[in-house]
Structures are given as C-alpha cells and as structure tokens.
Design an enzyme around this catalytic site. Structure first.
Site, PDB file in Angstrom:
ATOM      1  N   HIS A 140       0.840  -6.551  17.782  1.00 30.54           N
ATOM      2  CA  HIS A 140      -0.299  -7.480  17.808  1.00 30.54           C
ATOM      3  C   HIS A 140      -0.900  -7.561  19.194  1.00 30.54           C
ATOM      4  O   HIS A 140      -0.248  -7.293  20.200  1.00 30.54           O
ATOM      5  CB  HIS A 140       0.080  -8.870  17.291  1.00 30.54           C
ATOM      6  CG  HIS A 140       1.100  -9.590  18.119  1.00 30.54           C
ATOM      7  ND1 HIS A 140       0.793 -10.234  19.290  1.00 30.54           N
ATOM      8  CD2 HIS A 140       2.415  -9.769  17.927  1.00 30.54           C
ATOM      9  CE1 HIS A 140       1.885 -10.779  19.785  1.00 30.54           C
ATOM     10  NE2 HIS A 140       2.889 -10.507  18.977  1.00 30.54           N
TER      11      HIS A 140
ATOM     12  N   LYS B 199       0.837  -1.207   0.000  1.00 34.37           N
ATOM     13  CA  LYS B 199       0.000   0.000   0.000  1.00 34.37           C
ATOM     14  C   LYS B 199       0.871   1.256   0.000  1.00 34.37           C
ATOM     15  O   LYS B 199       0.541   2.245  -0.664  1.00 34.37           O
ATOM     16  CB  LYS B 199      -0.931  -0.004   1.206  1.00 34.37           C
ATOM     17  CG  LYS B 199      -2.008  -1.070   1.116  1.00 34.37           C
ATOM     18  CD  LYS B 199      -2.796  -1.159   2.414  1.00 34.37           C
ATOM     19  CE  LYS B 199      -3.819  -2.288   2.355  1.00 34.37           C
ATOM     20  NZ  LYS B 199      -4.544  -2.419   3.640  1.00 34.37           N
TER      21      LYS B 199
END
Length: 137
Positions: free
Chosen positions: A121, A70
């Site tokens: 995470h 991206k």
C-alpha cells in the site's frame, strides 16, 4: 527467504486488485462494525484494528479477497465469499492465505494446493496480487 521447492508447480490462476484506502475508511465510518463483520474475519479485525491507522491494512485485505476470487475465476459470490479468505501472517511476517471450508473446497475443485499472496500500500491505495498454484506431489 522463499523456499523455491515450495512453490514449484503449475499456476492455476492469478488475480490482482487495487483499493482506495479512503473508500474503506468511509465505508467503515458509514456502516460501522456491521461492515467489518461482513467483510473481515475476527482475526483480520483484531490484527488491523489494533493499529493506529487500520485503514491501509483493511484495504489491503479487501484487495486480497478480490484478488483471490479473481485467481479462482469466480469473483466474490456463491462459490467464494468475502469471509472465505482470511489474511494471516507467516513465520517471516509474509501474508498467508487462510481459507475457510468453502475456500478450501474451491481450491481443491480447481486443482490447486496453495494460494500465494502479496500485499502492498501507499498512503492512498492498497493492492494485492494472488496466485493459485498446484504444487507437485
């Protein structure tokens, strides 16, 4: 500690991605080693699979691949493949973007000199943030 002189320059692109850890676990259980070799480099597999629970690290690396694609503005495809990026470790344990020849060529094409990564995470999700920069010469 970050050396501020190392990251001065222009931001070429940014990208982020969020991945469900359970999705990566299910994908691995359903497709086995074949899915690992299509998505992760040998170095990434060796690092993650030596952990008691490899799935948070695998998910973070999958997110990194998406985030970097991206940041390049290409997405995953012809110009930037899943294996174009390997997430390594720097001197202080920080994530480091290691590009293959295709990824390096794309970095040069967009005028970048470096890809910066941040990974994180929770127990259920992994995320990655990527910045393509051009450092001053």
């Amino acid at each position: 500690m970050i050396d501020p002189t190392r990251i001065q320059g222009a931001v070429i692109g940014i990208g982020c991605d969020l991945v469900d850890i359970e999705r990566v676990r299910e994908m691995h259980e359903r497709h086995g080693e074949r899915c690992l070799t299509r998505i992760y480099t040998e170095a990434e597999q060796a690092y993650c699979l030596q952990m008691r629970n490899p799935y948070p690290s695998l998910a973070a690396r999958f997110a990194a691949k998406e985030a970097v694609s991206k940041a390049f503005g290409t997405g995953i495809g012809k110009e930037f493949g899943l294996l174009s990026l390997s997430v390594g470790k720097g001197q202080n344990g920080e994530p480091v973007a290691v590009l293959d020849d295709q990824g390096q060529a794309l970095l040069e094409k967009v005028g970048g000199t470096e890809v910066l990564l941040s990974l994180s995470h929770t127990s259920t999700q992994a995320m990655a943030f990527a910045v393509v920069v051009r450092n001053p010469s």
